[in-house]
Design a protein around this motif. Structure first.
Motif, short mmCIF file in Angstrom:
data_model
loop_
_atom_site.label_atom_id
_atom_site.label_comp_id
_atom_site.label_asym_id
_atom_site.label_seq_id
_atom_site.Cartn_x
_atom_site.Cartn_y
_atom_site.Cartn_z
N GLY A 66 2.37 0.10 -13.82
CA GLY A 66 2.05 1.23 -12.57
C GLY A 66 3.57 1.71 -11.79
N VAL A 67 4.42 1.51 -12.46
CA VAL A 67 5.78 2.01 -11.99
C VAL A 67 5.84 3.63 -11.92
CG1 VAL A 67 7.19 0.04 -12.98
CG2 VAL A 67 7.29 2.15 -14.13
N GLY A 68 4.90 4.24 -12.55
CA GLY A 68 4.60 5.77 -12.29
C GLY A 68 4.61 5.91 -10.66
N LEU A 69 3.92 5.06 -9.87
CA LEU A 69 3.98 5.16 -8.43
C LEU A 69 5.64 5.15 -7.88
CD1 LEU A 69 2.53 4.23 -5.85
CD2 LEU A 69 3.29 2.10 -5.83
N MET A 100 -1.61 10.63 -8.35
CA MET A 100 -0.76 9.60 -8.67
C MET A 100 -1.52 8.36 -8.16
SD MET A 100 1.26 7.29 -6.92
CE MET A 100 1.96 8.35 -5.47
N ILE A 101 -2.17 8.48 -7.01
CA ILE A 101 -2.60 7.33 -6.23
C ILE A 101 -3.97 6.99 -6.79
CG2 ILE A 101 -3.90 6.85 -3.91
CD1 ILE A 101 -2.16 8.76 -2.61
N THR A 102 -4.78 7.74 -7.50
CA THR A 102 -5.93 7.48 -8.11
C THR A 102 -5.68 6.52 -9.52
OG1 THR A 102 -6.04 9.50 -9.54
CG2 THR A 102 -7.37 9.29 -7.23
N GLY A 103 -4.34 7.10 -9.96
CA GLY A 103 -3.98 6.49 -11.08
C GLY A 103 -3.60 5.10 -11.06
N ASP A 230 -1.22 4.56 -15.53
CA ASP A 230 -1.88 5.73 -15.19
C ASP A 230 -1.23 6.44 -14.25
OD1 ASP A 230 -3.74 4.75 -17.12
OD2 ASP A 230 -5.66 4.94 -15.87
N ALA A 231 -0.80 5.98 -13.30
CA ALA A 231 -0.21 6.55 -11.99
C ALA A 231 0.92 7.44 -12.53
CB ALA A 231 0.59 5.47 -11.15
#
Length: 323
Positions: A66-69, A100-103, A230-231
């Protein structure tokens, strides 16, 4: 914002370099010791192609995911600071933030949201992007050097399909260290090289994303320490489709994202065939194809992203012939 201050002193390319450098440095620092609230990939439940929910790595803490956040927030901040802002761009920034939030919420959930929920969310956001684009640009497209006006309703349908497919094939390709991030950097840089005169602001936006992804790859190259989740992957897919539309050559997406379409998209095709036709003609081939390369072909994990990156460079080179 900051762009308006800097433009009186620096040329645009200098501002872009500054913004990209700031995004790279900030992302590298933030991912050095990932935030403790970010989820782990161990012990998560996933949905298999036949609809069953299974637990993976239940004995392991797993890597930080989740580091895409983190890098998407940095990317959006750099976009606001170092790009010339207008209403259209701010709408896209808001929609990418929602993506991004939904992911991330799916990354952080111990139970997967399910294909229907995610599919509907992707559809709503895709419609928002395409409607915004049509309002500001209309439905003119260029194919093989020929420019023509496509019926708005047809562009709307194809645009939503393009956006939805891009989000999901990019997401499905994020399964091997360095693959999604590395291929994305090649594609984003190619969009800049090919279309910076046609869409300067959005091609620069792609470079800003490439900058944070290079910082992410420092920690994601095998053996990886963090995963984008996914984010990150879904937001990248969002941006790639947006760049294809902004370029005026939307069909060039088929070449510019061919690695993602094959690696991640064929898995979606396989699952659809199984569920609709109740047959499995590709039962001996694993998808995403990077799983086949890893499990069936026994290729070293470090080699798989290198192969895909090289293929993406080739496909982008072929795309250059048409644009």
């Amino acid at each position: 914002m900051l762009y308006q201050v800097l433009k009186d002193t620096f040329q645009d390319w200098v501002i872009l370099v500054i913004g990209t450098g700031c995004g790279f440095i900030l992302t590298a620092l933030l991912l050095w010791k990932p935030f403790s609230f970010l989820p782990k990939d161990g012990g998560k439940k996933v949905e298999t192609p036949d609809g069953k929910i299974v637990v993976i790595n239940d004995k392991s803490e797993g890597k930080t995911t989740g580091v895409g956040l983190v890098f998407v927030l940095v990317f959006l901040l750099m976009s606001i600071l170092f790009l010339p802002l207008d209403t259209e761009l701010l709408i896209y920034v808001g929609l990418m933030l929602l993506m991004m939030i939904t992911g991330y919420l799916d990354d952080a959930s111990s139970v997967p949201w399910g294909e229907l929920v995610k599919g509907l969310l992707d559809l709503v956001l895709s419609i928002g992007v395409v409607v915004t684009f049509l309002i500001f640009h209309g439905s003119t497209v260029t194919v093989f050097g020929n420019t023509f006006e496509m019926p708005v309703w047809l562009y709307g349908i194809l645009g939503v399909i393009l956006m939805w497919v891009s989000i999901n094939v990019t997401n499905c390709s994020d399964g091997v260290d360095g693959l999604c991030g590395g291929v994305s950097v090649v594609t984003l840089v190619a969009y800049f090289l090919f279309f910076h005169e046609i869409m300067p602001t959005y091609s620069w936006m792609g470079v800003l994303m490439a900058g944070v992804l290079v910082a992410y790859l420092i920690y994601n190259w095998n053996p990886s320490k963090v995963l984008m989740g996914d984010a990150g992957s879904r937001t990248i897919g969002f941006l790639l489709a947006l760049l294809a539309m902004q370029s005026g050559h939307p069909f060039i997406f088929l070449l510019m994202s061919l690695v993602f379409i094959f690696d991640g998209g064929m898995g979606l095709v396989k699952v659809t065939i199984i569920r609709v036709l109740k047959v499995n003609p590709l039962k001996n081939v694993l998808f995403p194809f990077h799983d086949h390369m890893r499990k069936k072909m026994k290729l070293p994990i470090k080699l798989i992203p290198v192969i895909f990156i090289a293929l993406q460079m080739l496909f982008c080179g072929i795309a250059a012939i048409f644009v």
